[in-house]
Design an enzyme around this catalytic site. Structure first.
Site, mmCIF file in Angstrom:
data_model
loop_
_atom_site.group_PDB
_atom_site.id
_atom_site.type_symbol
_atom_site.label_atom_id
_atom_site.label_comp_id
_atom_site.label_asym_id
_atom_site.label_seq_id
_atom_site.Cartn_x
_atom_site.Cartn_y
_atom_site.Cartn_z
ATOM 1 N N HIS A 181 36.739 37.712 40.674
ATOM 2 C CA HIS A 181 38.137 36.761 40.563
ATOM 3 C C HIS A 181 38.319 36.130 41.639
ATOM 4 O O HIS A 181 39.405 35.658 41.932
ATOM 5 C CB HIS A 181 39.244 37.919 40.659
ATOM 6 C CG HIS A 181 39.364 38.736 39.237
ATOM 7 N ND1 HIS A 181 38.600 39.727 39.014
ATOM 8 C CD2 HIS A 181 40.302 38.747 38.573
ATOM 9 C CE1 HIS A 181 38.961 40.376 37.912
ATOM 10 N NE2 HIS A 181 40.051 39.920 37.468
ATOM 11 N N TYR A 228 38.962 40.199 45.185
ATOM 12 C CA TYR A 228 38.503 41.168 44.106
ATOM 13 C C TYR A 228 37.273 40.715 43.380
ATOM 14 O O TYR A 228 37.241 39.742 42.790
ATOM 15 C CB TYR A 228 40.000 41.385 43.298
ATOM 16 C CG TYR A 228 39.800 42.549 42.400
ATOM 17 C CD1 TYR A 228 40.150 43.760 42.906
ATOM 18 C CD2 TYR A 228 39.063 42.445 40.946
ATOM 19 C CE1 TYR A 228 39.938 44.965 41.837
ATOM 20 C CE2 TYR A 228 39.163 43.403 40.020
ATOM 21 C CZ TYR A 228 39.465 44.805 40.666
ATOM 22 O OH TYR A 228 39.313 45.819 39.645
ATOM 23 N N HIS A 232 43.945 36.632 38.138
ATOM 24 C CA HIS A 232 44.605 37.301 36.852
ATOM 25 C C HIS A 232 45.991 38.071 37.176
ATOM 26 O O HIS A 232 46.334 38.549 38.078
ATOM 27 C CB HIS A 232 43.517 38.430 36.402
ATOM 28 C CG HIS A 232 44.274 39.277 35.540
ATOM 29 N ND1 HIS A 232 43.979 39.321 34.273
ATOM 30 C CD2 HIS A 232 44.436 40.700 35.702
ATOM 31 C CE1 HIS A 232 44.345 40.315 33.733
ATOM 32 N NE2 HIS A 232 45.026 41.076 34.378
ATOM 33 N N ASP A 253 37.250 32.943 41.120
ATOM 34 C CA ASP A 253 37.482 31.524 40.500
ATOM 35 C C ASP A 253 38.746 31.435 39.670
ATOM 36 O O ASP A 253 38.922 30.602 38.884
ATOM 37 C CB ASP A 253 36.281 31.297 39.550
ATOM 38 C CG ASP A 253 36.054 32.233 38.586
ATOM 39 O OD1 ASP A 253 36.649 33.413 38.606
ATOM 40 O OD2 ASP A 253 35.142 32.164 37.719
ATOM 41 N N HIS A 254 39.492 32.457 39.885
ATOM 42 C CA HIS A 254 41.045 32.568 39.092
ATOM 43 C C HIS A 254 41.702 33.583 39.533
ATOM 44 O O HIS A 254 41.319 34.441 40.470
ATOM 45 C CB HIS A 254 40.787 32.779 37.652
ATOM 46 C CG HIS A 254 40.323 34.183 37.363
ATOM 47 N ND1 HIS A 254 38.864 34.559 37.133
ATOM 48 C CD2 HIS A 254 40.785 35.079 36.569
ATOM 49 C CE1 HIS A 254 38.722 35.660 37.023
ATOM 50 N NE2 HIS A 254 40.077 36.244 36.467
ATOM 51 N N ARG A 268 43.049 38.908 24.157
ATOM 52 C CA ARG A 268 41.583 38.937 23.588
ATOM 53 C C ARG A 268 41.627 40.184 22.872
ATOM 54 O O ARG A 268 42.220 41.182 22.808
ATOM 55 C CB ARG A 268 40.690 39.179 24.833
ATOM 56 C CG ARG A 268 40.589 37.961 25.800
ATOM 57 C CD ARG A 268 39.669 38.396 27.060
ATOM 58 N NE ARG A 268 39.620 37.600 28.105
ATOM 59 C CZ ARG A 268 39.229 37.900 29.320
ATOM 60 N NH1 ARG A 268 38.504 39.017 29.645
ATOM 61 N NH2 ARG A 268 39.579 37.185 30.343
ATOM 62 N N ASP A 296 44.879 34.568 32.699
ATOM 63 C CA ASP A 296 43.979 34.252 33.839
ATOM 64 C C ASP A 296 44.483 32.669 34.118
ATOM 65 O O ASP A 296 44.768 31.742 33.191
ATOM 66 C CB ASP A 296 42.561 34.006 33.670
ATOM 67 C CG ASP A 296 41.845 35.504 33.323
ATOM 68 O OD1 ASP A 296 42.492 36.660 33.968
ATOM 69 O OD2 ASP A 296 40.954 35.527 32.756
ATOM 70 N N HIS A 346 44.140 42.059 28.936
ATOM 71 C CA HIS A 346 44.116 40.822 27.975
ATOM 72 C C HIS A 346 43.957 41.641 26.629
ATOM 73 O O HIS A 346 44.323 41.045 25.574
ATOM 74 C CB HIS A 346 42.826 40.079 28.001
ATOM 75 C CG HIS A 346 42.665 39.316 29.382
ATOM 76 N ND1 HIS A 346 43.300 38.005 29.412
ATOM 77 C CD2 HIS A 346 42.169 39.401 30.521
ATOM 78 C CE1 HIS A 346 43.104 37.428 30.636
ATOM 79 N NE2 HIS A 346 42.437 38.348 31.381
#
Length: 255
Positions: A234, A231, A239, A236-237, A181, A204, A197
């Protein structure tokens, strides 16, 4: 941002032919006891090694090897990508060789190289990952916390770590929801101000395997930044990234 399935299979004819050539050459090397790499397949347009490498060696060929075995450092460890073949690199080579059923002697020779050739595309990315799916934010890799070239290199190293992790998980597809990103992209999605990122190495993962399984397995593949369920932000994914110091936190997963 959409979810990208990391599953660029090995059914492409060019890649299949490359793999068959590599296996044939490896078998010949085993039969005749070849120790030089002159018969190694020049499998693609990325990189071809010209000598066997063992502990004590140094040079750009060692650095290229380290990039590709960076996902095999052992639990909680990382290997330096510095062009110096030390004990940590030897251990990583052994784990790579074991993962692919090769003679695990810690020496990179024809069989090891042929396996690497079968795993890499012409732009040096591993076969199951691509720059395009890692960077859906800013195509020229600029605008982040490091130069565009550094961000792209950092992404490459993380791809090879994920390739190792993918192998350990049974060669299952992985699902990327976000990679590199720029600051603008990071701000738009509400990313942390110091997000990995921005450096190119952060990624992710969503989908299957479970977020906890991904976070737990990542500990074996050189990722120093692991954040997952439990955490904040986080659940839903999972990292993964390569921060300078270790930062693992996925309380719901026992990490």
């Amino acid at each position: 941002m959409g979810v990208c399935v990391v599953n660029r299979g090995t059914t492409v004819l060019r890649r299949l032919g490359r793999a068959l050539t590599a296996l044939t050459l490896a078998a010949v090397a085993s039969l005749v006891g070849v120790t030089a790499t002159s018969s190694a397949a020049q499998a693609d347009g990325c990189y071809t090694w010209g000598r066997n490498l063992a502990e004590g060696a140094s040079g750009e060929d060692v650095r290229q090897l380290q990039i590709r075995v960076s996902g095999y450092p052992g639990y909680g460890a990382r290997i330096a990508i510095d062009g110096a073949f030390g004990p940590a690199t030897r251990s990583a080579v052994i784990r790579f060789q074991q993962a692919y059923g090769l003679s695990a002697d810690g020496v990179a020779g024809p069989q090891t190289y042929n396996q690497l050739y079968a795993l890499q595309d012409d732009d040096c990315t591993p076969v199951n990952f691509s720059y395009a799916e890692w960077n859906r934010c800013n195509g020229d890799w600029s605008g982040g916390a490091v130069s565009a070239s550094s961000a792209k290199f950092n992404a490459l190293v993380s791809m090879w770590k994920l390739q190792a992790m993918r192998r350990a998980l049974g060669s299952v597809p992985l699902y990327i929801s976000s990679g590199f990103r720029s600051y603008a992209c990071n701000s738009a999605v509400g990313g942390a101000s110091g997000s990995r990122h921005l450096y190119g190495d952060g990624v992710d993962l969503t989908g299957s395997p479970s977020f906890c399984r991904l976070a737990q397995q990542a500990r074996n593949h050189g990722f120093s930044n692991i954040l997952g369920p439990g955490y904040p932000g986080h659940n839903d994914h999972t990292h993964l990234g390569n921060s300078p110091s270790q930062s693992w936190s996925a309380p719901s997963c026992g990490i």
